[in-house]
Design a protein around this motif. Structure first.
Motif, mmCIF file in Angstrom:
data_model
loop_
_atom_site.group_PDB
_atom_site.id
_atom_site.type_symbol
_atom_site.label_atom_id
_atom_site.label_comp_id
_atom_site.label_asym_id
_atom_site.label_seq_id
_atom_site.Cartn_x
_atom_site.Cartn_y
_atom_site.Cartn_z
ATOM 1 N N LEU A 188 0.864 -1.185 0.000
ATOM 2 C CA LEU A 188 0.000 0.000 0.000
ATOM 3 C C LEU A 188 0.897 1.230 0.000
ATOM 4 O O LEU A 188 2.039 1.179 0.476
ATOM 5 C CB LEU A 188 -0.911 0.001 1.244
ATOM 6 C CG LEU A 188 -2.335 -0.513 0.982
ATOM 7 C CD1 LEU A 188 -2.297 -1.978 0.592
ATOM 8 C CD2 LEU A 188 -3.211 -0.319 2.215
ATOM 9 N N LEU A 189 0.381 2.294 -0.502
ATOM 10 C CA LEU A 189 1.162 3.536 -0.615
ATOM 11 C C LEU A 189 0.908 4.374 0.628
ATOM 12 O O LEU A 189 -0.254 4.602 0.998
ATOM 13 C CB LEU A 189 0.725 4.287 -1.869
ATOM 14 C CG LEU A 189 0.825 3.429 -3.130
ATOM 15 C CD1 LEU A 189 0.099 4.101 -4.293
ATOM 16 C CD2 LEU A 189 2.284 3.161 -3.471
ATOM 17 N N ARG A 190 1.987 4.824 1.279
ATOM 18 C CA ARG A 190 1.778 5.573 2.527
ATOM 19 C C ARG A 190 1.092 6.908 2.228
ATOM 20 O O ARG A 190 1.448 7.622 1.285
ATOM 21 C CB ARG A 190 3.094 5.772 3.261
ATOM 22 C CG ARG A 190 3.549 4.471 3.930
ATOM 23 C CD ARG A 190 4.843 4.624 4.660
ATOM 24 N NE ARG A 190 5.925 4.950 3.740
ATOM 25 C CZ ARG A 190 7.157 5.239 4.118
ATOM 26 N NH1 ARG A 190 7.463 5.269 5.411
ATOM 27 N NH2 ARG A 190 8.087 5.511 3.236
ATOM 28 N N ARG A 203 1.804 11.928 -0.900
ATOM 29 C CA ARG A 203 1.435 10.509 -0.934
ATOM 30 C C ARG A 203 2.493 9.738 -1.721
ATOM 31 O O ARG A 203 3.032 10.237 -2.716
ATOM 32 C CB ARG A 203 0.078 10.341 -1.617
ATOM 33 C CG ARG A 203 -0.441 8.904 -1.593
ATOM 34 C CD ARG A 203 -1.756 8.755 -2.358
ATOM 35 N NE ARG A 203 -2.790 9.643 -1.845
ATOM 36 C CZ ARG A 203 -3.492 9.413 -0.734
ATOM 37 N NH1 ARG A 203 -3.284 8.315 -0.033
ATOM 38 N NH2 ARG A 203 -4.415 10.260 -0.338
ATOM 39 N N GLU A 204 2.784 8.535 -1.265
ATOM 40 C CA GLU A 204 3.685 7.689 -2.038
ATOM 41 C C GLU A 204 3.003 7.265 -3.324
ATOM 42 O O GLU A 204 1.771 7.223 -3.403
ATOM 43 C CB GLU A 204 4.048 6.440 -1.236
ATOM 44 C CG GLU A 204 5.318 6.624 -0.458
ATOM 45 C CD GLU A 204 5.619 5.437 0.446
ATOM 46 O OE1 GLU A 204 6.734 5.375 0.950
ATOM 47 O OE2 GLU A 204 4.736 4.588 0.653
ATOM 48 N N THR A 205 3.825 6.953 -4.311
ATOM 49 C CA THR A 205 3.285 6.521 -5.595
ATOM 50 C C THR A 205 3.834 5.131 -5.924
ATOM 51 O O THR A 205 4.814 4.687 -5.309
ATOM 52 C CB THR A 205 3.729 7.473 -6.718
ATOM 53 O OG1 THR A 205 5.172 7.406 -6.801
ATOM 54 C CG2 THR A 205 3.303 8.904 -6.458
ATOM 55 N N GLU A 206 3.234 4.506 -6.901
ATOM 56 C CA GLU A 206 3.789 3.221 -7.339
ATOM 57 C C GLU A 206 5.182 3.410 -7.910
ATOM 58 O O GLU A 206 6.027 2.524 -7.799
ATOM 59 C CB GLU A 206 2.842 2.542 -8.341
ATOM 60 C CG GLU A 206 1.647 1.974 -7.614
ATOM 61 C CD GLU A 206 0.652 1.269 -8.506
ATOM 62 O OE1 GLU A 206 0.905 1.136 -9.712
ATOM 63 O OE2 GLU A 206 -0.392 0.851 -7.961
ATOM 64 N N GLU A 207 5.448 4.582 -8.471
ATOM 65 C CA GLU A 207 6.813 4.849 -8.966
ATOM 66 C C GLU A 207 7.811 4.826 -7.805
ATOM 67 O O GLU A 207 8.938 4.368 -7.957
ATOM 68 C CB GLU A 207 6.916 6.206 -9.682
ATOM 69 C CG GLU A 207 6.259 6.267 -11.050
ATOM 70 C CD GLU A 207 4.741 6.208 -10.946
ATOM 71 O OE1 GLU A 207 4.163 6.984 -10.158
ATOM 72 O OE2 GLU A 207 4.129 5.361 -11.628
ATOM 73 N N ASP A 208 7.384 5.346 -6.635
ATOM 74 C CA ASP A 208 8.276 5.284 -5.469
ATOM 75 C C ASP A 208 8.607 3.834 -5.149
ATOM 76 O O ASP A 208 9.759 3.482 -4.901
ATOM 77 C CB ASP A 208 7.619 5.924 -4.231
ATOM 78 C CG ASP A 208 7.450 7.438 -4.367
ATOM 79 O OD1 ASP A 208 8.297 8.074 -5.002
ATOM 80 O OD2 ASP A 208 6.457 7.960 -3.818
ATOM 81 N N LEU A 209 7.585 2.993 -5.137
ATOM 82 C CA LEU A 209 7.811 1.581 -4.806
ATOM 83 C C LEU A 209 8.697 0.921 -5.853
ATOM 84 O O LEU A 209 9.670 0.242 -5.538
ATOM 85 C CB LEU A 209 6.479 0.817 -4.757
ATOM 86 C CG LEU A 209 5.488 1.209 -3.671
ATOM 87 C CD1 LEU A 209 4.256 0.318 -3.775
ATOM 88 C CD2 LEU A 209 6.122 1.089 -2.302
ATOM 89 N N LEU A 210 8.368 1.154 -7.105
ATOM 90 C CA LEU A 210 9.125 0.501 -8.180
ATOM 91 C C LEU A 210 10.525 1.072 -8.283
ATOM 92 O O LEU A 210 11.462 0.385 -8.697
ATOM 93 C CB LEU A 210 8.365 0.631 -9.497
ATOM 94 C CG LEU A 210 7.046 -0.156 -9.493
ATOM 95 C CD1 LEU A 210 6.184 0.214 -10.691
ATOM 96 C CD2 LEU A 210 7.322 -1.656 -9.477
ATOM 97 N N GLY A 211 10.676 2.321 -7.865
ATOM 98 C CA GLY A 211 11.999 2.949 -7.892
ATOM 99 C C GLY A 211 12.956 2.305 -6.903
ATOM 100 O O GLY A 211 14.169 2.271 -7.122
ATOM 101 N N LEU A 212 12.415 1.815 -5.799
ATOM 102 C CA LEU A 212 13.271 1.143 -4.821
ATOM 103 C C LEU A 212 13.624 -0.273 -5.265
ATOM 104 O O LEU A 212 14.664 -0.806 -4.910
ATOM 105 C CB LEU A 212 12.549 1.068 -3.456
ATOM 106 C CG LEU A 212 12.321 2.406 -2.754
ATOM 107 C CD1 LEU A 212 11.413 2.219 -1.537
ATOM 108 C CD2 LEU A 212 13.654 3.002 -2.306
ATOM 109 N N ASP A 213 12.745 -0.873 -6.030
ATOM 110 C CA ASP A 213 12.897 -2.268 -6.436
ATOM 111 C C ASP A 213 13.875 -2.334 -7.610
ATOM 112 O O ASP A 213 13.590 -1.795 -8.690
ATOM 113 C CB ASP A 213 11.512 -2.804 -6.825
ATOM 114 C CG ASP A 213 11.533 -4.296 -7.082
ATOM 115 O OD1 ASP A 213 12.527 -4.799 -7.650
ATOM 116 O OD2 ASP A 213 10.544 -4.954 -6.729
ATOM 117 N N GLN A 214 14.996 -3.014 -7.396
ATOM 118 C CA GLN A 214 16.053 -3.020 -8.418
ATOM 119 C C GLN A 214 15.883 -4.140 -9.440
ATOM 120 O O GLN A 214 16.783 -4.378 -10.249
ATOM 121 C CB GLN A 214 17.425 -3.126 -7.746
ATOM 122 C CG GLN A 214 17.732 -1.944 -6.829
ATOM 123 C CD GLN A 214 17.778 -0.613 -7.559
ATOM 124 O OE1 GLN A 214 18.658 -0.385 -8.386
ATOM 125 N NE2 GLN A 214 16.821 0.266 -7.291
ATOM 126 N N GLY A 215 14.749 -4.816 -9.396
ATOM 127 C CA GLY A 215 14.436 -5.780 -10.467
ATOM 128 C C GLY A 215 15.239 -7.059 -10.350
ATOM 129 O O GLY A 215 15.942 -7.298 -9.401
#
Ligand code: LLP
Length: 471
Positions: free
Chosen positions: A440-442, A459-471
Motif C-alpha cells: 500500500l502507498l503511505r 502521498r507515495e506513488t507506485e513509482e516510489d515503490l518501483l523505484g526502490l525495487d532493483q528488479g
C-alpha cells in the motif's frame, strides 16, 4: 508566526478536554466535519484518501501549552526547563519548524530524524540524539552538526563516542540514559528493582558483587574519565501514554539521588536532568489528557522537595513530549468501501451483529491497534445521519484479520461505501510507524490552517515503490 519568546496562556486548546479531536474540528451546518475551516469533502477531493490531516494551530497551541506550563512551574521553584519535541511521534520539516517557532527543541532517535530536524533549520545545539544502537555515521553526523546532547545508552557506547570524538578532535556533550525501575503507561505506574529491557543503564545494583557500582554510576564515572566527553546530565524516560504524574515524580527522585551520589563521590554535580516524554492524551470521547499545568506543577514541587532533602541545588530540567503535542492535532481521513454485517456469538452466547466497515487504509497507516491493542474513536464525517447507531468495527484493506483500525465504535446504521470516515488522535505514531505492507502507498501528511490545506509529505506513488525495487 508566533515568536518563541511570546507569552501566551498556558492552557490547552479550548474544547480539548474530553474530546479526542483537535481544537480546530467543528461540524458544519450540513453535518460535515471541518478542520481549521476546511471541510473534509474538500480535503478528500484535494488530497485523496487515506490522508493524515494535521491541525497546525492545535499542534502549536499544545507545544506552547507544554512549554509555558513547564517554564512557569520550574521557574517557581527556581530553575529552568527546556522542552524537546520528540520527533519520533511525527517528524516532517514543517513540523520541526512549528516546534522550533513555538520555542521547543527537537529530540531525535536516528540519523533520519536528525536529517529532517537539520533540514528544517533547527540548530544542532537545540537537537538531542537518542538511540540504543547508534551507528558511527549517526554519531559523526551529530558531531558535524554540533548536536547539543547525545544521550548514551550503554557502557560500550561511551567508549565508542569518546574514541570517535578524539578522532575528530571534538568534545562530545553527553547525557546518560538511566533506568530507575519506574515504568509507567496507561493509568498506573509500577516500580521494580530489576530491568529486563534494552534501554538505559540501571540505577539499581544488577550485580552479584557486593559494593559494586550500579551500571548507571559506572557509566557516569567512566564519562568523567574521558576528556573527549562532557557530562551534561542524566536522562530518564519511563514510558508512554502516562495519565498519572506519580511515575514521573518517582523517577525524578531516583535520578536526583543518583546525581547527589555522584556529587558526593566525585564533587561533580551534573547540570541537567531530562525526564523524557510520555505525557498521555485522550484517544476516546470522555477520556481526559494529562494536564500540562498540573503535571508540571506536581513534578516541579516534588523535585524541589527531593533536592532540598538531598541538600543539592536543583539542576536545569528538560522534557521530551511527543504524543501530547502532535497526537490530538492529527486525524486520519479514510473512504469507506465494503460494509459487511457479521453475526457474532452463538454457542450459548446471545448472537449479535457487528458491522465491519472497511476503509482504504489500515494497519499500514496505523499499526497501533494491531501492535498495542490501542483504542481509537471514529465518526462518519462527510454528512449527518439520522439512522440509529450500530455496533461497528473499522477495518483496513490488508490481507490480515488483525488489520483493525477501530475495534469498536457506534456508527450510523446507514454507513455506506463512499462515506468519509475520520479516526481521531492519530497524529502521533501513525505516519511515523507506517509501512508499505501489501505494498500500500503511505498516505500524505496534510496540514490545515486558517481555512487552507497544504501537503507536508506527499502521498507515495507506485513509482516510489518501483523505484526502490532493483528488479
Ligand atoms: N523520549 C524518549 C527517550 C522516548 O523513548 C520517547 C518515546 C519519547 C521521548 C516520547 O514519548 P511520548 O511523549 O510520545 O509518549 N510507538 C509507541 C510509543 C513508543 C514511544 C517510545 N519512546 C506508541 O505508538 O504508543
Amino acid at each position: 508566526m508566533t515568536g518563541a519568546g511570546q507569552a501566551r496562556p498556558a492552557a490547552l486548546p479550548a474544547g480539548s478536554a474530553g474530546t479526542p479531536w483537535s481544537s480546530g474540528v467543528r461540524r458544519a451546518d450540513d453535518g460535515a466535519l471541518e478542520v481549521a475551516g476546511v471541510g473534509v469533502a474538500e480535503l478528500a477531493a484535494d488530497h485523496g484518501t487515506p490522508s493524515y490531516i494535521v491541525d497546525e494551530a492545535d499542534f502549536r497551541a499544545r507545544a506552547r501549552a507544554y512549554r509555558i506550563a513547564f517554564e512557569a512551574a520550574f521557574a517557581a521553584v527556581g530553575t529552568g526547563v527546556d522542552v524537546y519535541y520528540a520527533g519520533k511521534a511525527l517528524l516532517t520539516v514543517a513540523v520541526a519548524r512549528w516546534a522550533r517557532e513555538e520555542g521547543l527543541r527537537v529530540d531525535t532517535a536516528s540519523g533520519g530524524e536528525l536529517a529532517v530536524a537539520l533540514r528544517a533549520g533547527v540548530p544542532g545545539s537545540e537537537i538531542g540524539l537518542h538511540g540504543n544502537n547508534k551507528s558511527d555515521t549517526e554519531i559523526g553526523r551529530a558531531f558535524d552538526n554540533g548536536v547539543g546532547r547525545i544521550i548514551v545508552d550503554s557502557l560500550a557506547e561511551i567508549d565508542r563516542i569518546a574514541d570517535l570524538a578524539v578522532e575528530r578532535g571534538v568534545v562530545a556533550p553527553v547525557m546518560v540514559r538511566v533506568t530507575t525501575g519506574v515504568h509507567a503507561g496507561g493509568h498506573e505506574y509500577i516500580s521494580t528493582a530489576h530491568e529486563d529491557q534494552k534501554f538505559g543503564l540501571s540505577v539499581n545494583l544488577a550485580s552479584a558483587v557486593p559494593d559494586a557500582d550500579s551500571p548507571a554510576m559506572t557509566a557516569l564515572l567512566r564519562i568523567l574519565e574521558r576528556p573527549s566527553l562532557k557530562l551534561l546530565g542524566i536522562h530518564s524516560h519511563i514510558g508512554s501514554q502516562i495519565l498519572d504524574p506519580d511515575g514521573f515524580e518517582a523517577a525524578a527522585a531516583a535520578v536526583l539521588e543518583l546525581r547527589a551520589a555522584l556529587a558526593a563521590r566525585t564533587g561533580v554535580l551534573v547540570e541537567e536532568v531530562d525526564l523524557g516524554g510520555g505525557y498521555g492524551i485522550a484517544y476516546l470521547p470522555g477520556e481526559v489528557a494529562l494536564d500540562p499545568e498540573r503535571v508540571a506543577k506536581d513534578i516541579a514541587s516534588s523535585v524541589a522537595d527531593v533536592a532540598a532533602r538531598l541538600g543539592t541545588p536543583l539542576p536545569r530540567f528538560s522534557i521530551e513530549p511527543g504524543r501530547a503535542i502532535v497526537g490530538p492535532a492529527g486525524m486520519t481521513l479514510y473512504s469507506v468501501g465494503t460494509v459487511k454485517p457479521v453475526t457474532v456469538g452463538g454457542d450459548g452466547e446471545e448472537p449479535f451483529t457487528r458491522l465491519y466497515v472497511s476503509v482504504d487504509g489500515g494497519m499500514s497507516d496505523n499499526i497501533r491497534p494491531a501492535l498495542y491493542g490501542a483504542d481509537y474513536h471514529a465518526e462518519i464525517v462527510g454528512r449527518s445521519s439520522d439512522a440509529a447507531p450500530v455496533l461497528a468495527r473499522v477495518v483496513g484493506k490488508h490481507c490480515e484479520s488483525g488489520d483493525i483500525v477501530v475495534h469498536q465504535v457506534m456508527l450510523p446504521g446507514d454507513v455506506r461505501a463512499g462515506d468519509l470516515l475520520a479516526v481521531a488522535a492519530t497524529g502521533a505514531y501513525g505516519r511515523s510507524m507506517a509501512s508499505n505492507y501489501n505494498l500500500l502507498l503511505r498516505p500524505p501528511v496534510v496540514a490545515v490552517r486558517d481555512g487552507a490545506s497544504r501537503v507536508l509529505v506527499r502521498r507515495e506513488t507506485e513509482e516510489d515503490l518501483l523505484g526502490l525495487d532493483q528488479g
